[in-house]
Design a protein around this motif. Structure first.
Motif, short mmCIF file in Angstrom:
data_model
loop_
_atom_site.label_atom_id
_atom_site.label_comp_id
_atom_site.label_asym_id
_atom_site.label_seq_id
_atom_site.Cartn_x
_atom_site.Cartn_y
_atom_site.Cartn_z
N PRO A 97 -5.54 37.95 16.18
CA PRO A 97 -4.45 38.63 16.92
C PRO A 97 -3.09 38.46 16.24
CG PRO A 97 -5.45 36.85 18.24
CD PRO A 97 -6.27 36.99 17.02
N ARG A 98 -2.86 37.28 15.64
CA ARG A 98 -1.57 37.09 14.98
C ARG A 98 -1.46 37.90 13.70
NH1 ARG A 98 -2.69 33.60 18.37
NH2 ARG A 98 -1.10 32.56 19.61
N ARG A 99 -2.57 38.14 13.03
CA ARG A 99 -2.54 39.02 11.86
C ARG A 99 -2.20 40.45 12.27
NH1 ARG A 99 -5.03 36.74 7.02
NH2 ARG A 99 -5.31 38.82 6.17
N ARG A 100 -2.67 40.85 13.44
CA ARG A 100 -2.32 42.20 13.89
C ARG A 100 -0.81 42.32 14.13
NH1 ARG A 100 -7.48 41.74 16.23
NH2 ARG A 100 -6.74 41.02 18.25
N GLN A 101 -0.20 41.26 14.70
CA GLN A 101 1.26 41.28 14.88
C GLN A 101 1.97 41.34 13.53
OE1 GLN A 101 2.15 37.66 16.98
NE2 GLN A 101 0.71 38.14 18.62
N ALA A 102 1.49 40.54 12.58
CA ALA A 102 2.13 40.51 11.27
C ALA A 102 2.00 41.86 10.58
CB ALA A 102 1.51 39.41 10.40
N ALA A 103 0.83 42.49 10.71
CA ALA A 103 0.63 43.81 10.09
C ALA A 103 1.58 44.84 10.69
CB ALA A 103 -0.82 44.25 10.25
N ALA A 104 1.79 44.75 12.01
CA ALA A 104 2.71 45.69 12.66
C ALA A 104 4.14 45.50 12.14
CB ALA A 104 2.66 45.50 14.18
N LEU A 105 4.53 44.25 11.94
CA LEU A 105 5.87 43.99 11.39
C LEU A 105 5.98 44.51 9.95
CD1 LEU A 105 6.68 40.38 12.62
CD2 LEU A 105 7.86 42.49 13.25
N LEU A 106 4.94 44.29 9.17
CA LEU A 106 4.96 44.77 7.78
C LEU A 106 5.04 46.30 7.74
CD1 LEU A 106 2.33 42.32 6.24
CD2 LEU A 106 4.68 42.59 5.41
N GLU A 107 4.36 46.95 8.68
CA GLU A 107 4.43 48.41 8.71
C GLU A 107 5.85 48.90 9.02
OE1 GLU A 107 1.32 49.78 11.32
OE2 GLU A 107 -0.18 49.14 9.83
N ARG A 108 6.50 48.17 9.93
CA ARG A 108 7.88 48.58 10.24
C ARG A 108 8.80 48.29 9.05
NH1 ARG A 108 8.53 45.51 15.73
NH2 ARG A 108 10.65 46.36 15.71
N ALA A 109 8.54 47.18 8.35
CA ALA A 109 9.34 46.88 7.16
C ALA A 109 9.07 47.91 6.05
CB ALA A 109 9.03 45.46 6.66
N ARG A 110 7.87 48.42 6.03
CA ARG A 110 7.53 49.46 5.05
C ARG A 110 8.34 50.72 5.32
NH1 ARG A 110 1.56 49.88 3.08
NH2 ARG A 110 0.94 50.43 5.17
N GLU A 111 8.46 51.06 6.61
CA GLU A 111 9.29 52.23 6.95
C GLU A 111 10.74 52.02 6.50
OE1 GLU A 111 8.72 52.64 11.16
OE2 GLU A 111 6.55 52.88 10.90
N LEU A 112 11.18 50.76 6.51
CA LEU A 112 12.56 50.46 6.09
C LEU A 112 12.68 50.27 4.58
CD1 LEU A 112 13.40 47.97 8.98
CD2 LEU A 112 14.20 50.33 8.76
N GLY A 113 11.55 50.33 3.87
CA GLY A 113 11.60 50.33 2.41
C GLY A 113 11.51 48.99 1.73
N THR A 114 11.30 47.87 2.47
CA THR A 114 11.22 46.57 1.80
C THR A 114 9.77 46.17 1.47
OG1 THR A 114 11.40 45.49 3.96
CG2 THR A 114 13.41 45.64 2.62
N VAL A 115 8.80 46.93 1.99
CA VAL A 115 7.39 46.70 1.63
C VAL A 115 6.92 47.96 0.90
CG1 VAL A 115 5.04 46.46 2.56
CG2 VAL A 115 6.93 45.13 3.55
N ALA A 116 6.21 47.76 -0.21
CA ALA A 116 5.78 48.91 -1.02
C ALA A 116 4.87 49.84 -0.22
CB ALA A 116 5.06 48.42 -2.27
N ALA A 117 5.03 51.13 -0.47
CA ALA A 117 4.28 52.14 0.29
C ALA A 117 2.77 51.93 0.19
CB ALA A 117 4.65 53.54 -0.20
N ASP A 118 2.31 51.50 -0.99
CA ASP A 118 0.86 51.37 -1.19
C ASP A 118 0.37 49.92 -1.11
OD1 ASP A 118 2.08 50.46 -3.45
OD2 ASP A 118 0.73 51.46 -4.85
N ALA A 119 1.20 49.02 -0.58
CA ALA A 119 0.78 47.61 -0.52
C ALA A 119 -0.34 47.43 0.50
CB ALA A 119 1.97 46.73 -0.16
N ASP A 120 -1.34 46.64 0.15
CA ASP A 120 -2.41 46.26 1.07
C ASP A 120 -1.84 45.17 1.98
OD1 ASP A 120 -4.54 44.80 2.25
OD2 ASP A 120 -5.92 45.52 0.70
N LEU A 121 -1.71 45.50 3.27
CA LEU A 121 -1.03 44.57 4.18
C LEU A 121 -1.84 43.31 4.47
CD1 LEU A 121 0.72 47.04 6.66
CD2 LEU A 121 1.48 46.20 4.43
N GLU A 122 -3.16 43.42 4.42
CA GLU A 122 -3.98 42.22 4.62
C GLU A 122 -3.73 41.22 3.49
OE1 GLU A 122 -5.91 41.52 7.32
OE2 GLU A 122 -5.02 43.36 8.13
N VAL A 123 -3.58 41.75 2.28
CA VAL A 123 -3.28 40.87 1.15
C VAL A 123 -1.88 40.28 1.30
CG1 VAL A 123 -2.90 40.82 -1.36
CG2 VAL A 123 -4.88 42.05 -0.42
N ALA A 124 -0.93 41.10 1.76
CA ALA A 124 0.43 40.60 1.97
C ALA A 124 0.44 39.45 2.98
CB ALA A 124 1.34 41.73 2.44
#
Lengths: 212, 212
Positions: free
Chosen positions: B131-158
């Protein structure tokens, strides 16, 4: 530590001792592997062991190197190669090592003993990890000059993120096989800036097609 | 698993069982902590333990949560907040947890048992990590929209790179104190794109000055 004297019998005993040390450590952990048990399994006397290693932490950390010795192979590559070529050339071997059951067992044992037996982690750090971190930092610095690592990134943290990801991943449920590990390593290196994103890889020569 | 029935005596027994389970696990590892020993140390009978937990892996993974329960606190923050604010707001507690000796001992024990006792890691993964990984993935997705996470980054790896770095770091020689851990976490999040680089932090409101 005394260097092996080069006589065949010594070299053979060394090999047997290191093999026994690694096997016992993986099977039973650092608590379960005494110099006495290692000597017995290697078929040598305790004095033969003590002639080479003054304590079991040094012995076990030397034994661990026989499993992981050059799985990254970043040292042996020409300084003139691009950092991306150095990393790319080492992925196949790194993936094979990291996907093996014995590597997983090793990571679990080393991490598992880090708090209860910090001397083992300290010996392993000194002998094996510290020099390899210096190689990794040199590669990250060259990647920084090429613009794939942020100018202000803390490189020690970047190294922890790469090594930490792989060692954490192999301990998770459903650990990766070699193909998945190859893909995983590439993605880790890309996120750390040690491999370029795919549109920048033209200069690397023929690429394996395993990349998703 | 049966939900606690709410009577004070049950809640008290639950607390004592979880405390005993955590202490024994940290002291002796999963091999050294039996339901019988946990019951004895908690001052309850074995049936009282079995009424709540069907096996020791579930018990120990529930016990582990009492130590790390909400150290990231990413779930409780308003969805409307920026991902950087969510992460920033959680750093103080995360640093305090990750720098504590009990957290280090927990990481060593959990990682150390991952290969020899995969059921414990599996139970912990299911209950706590997934469940905590799902929260982290959601945050990474929002950071991706803001441009600080690469568009093609694998979020599980991040996520592995962030969690892996911290858990690896605390097992290294010379583990960080709270101040160093705070700095370390910020750098990990920056490299992963969950915090902006310093010149972009104007929008975050008053900042602690602990940043190097």
């Amino acid at each position: 530590m005394t260097a092996p004297r080069g006589r065949p019998r010594d070299a053979e005993a060394d090999r047997a001792i290191l093999q026994a040390g690694l096997d016992l450590f993986l099977e039973r952990g650092v608590e379960g592997a005494s110099i006495e048990q290692i000597a017995r399994r290697a078929g040598v006397g305790k004095p033969t062991v003590y002639r080479r290693w003054s304590n079991k932490e040094d012995l076990i950390s030397a034994a661990m190197e026989t499993l992981v010795a050059d799985e990254y192979g970043w040292a042996s590559t020409a300084v003139s190669a691009s950092p991306y070529e150095v990393v790319e050339a080492a992925i196949e071997r790194a993936a094979a090592t990291a996907a093996s059951p014995r590597y997983r067992a090793l990571v679990a044992r080393v991490f598992g003993s880090a708090v209860s037996h910090p001397e083992l982690m300290a010996a392993y750090w000194r002998r094996y990890i510290a020099p390899r971190r210096r190689q990794a930092a040199a590669l990250l610095e060259r990647a920084r000059e090429l613009g794939t690592v942020a100018a202000d990134a803390d490189l020690e943290v970047a190294i922890d993120m790469m090594v930490g990801a792989v060692t954490y991943r192999v301990l998770q449920p459903a650990p990766p096989d070699v193909d998945e590990m190859r893909r995983y390593l590439r993605e880790v290196y890309r996120q750390a800036g040690l491999l370029p994103r795919s549109d920048l890889r033209a200069g690397l020569g023929p690429q394996p097609t395993t990349d998703a």
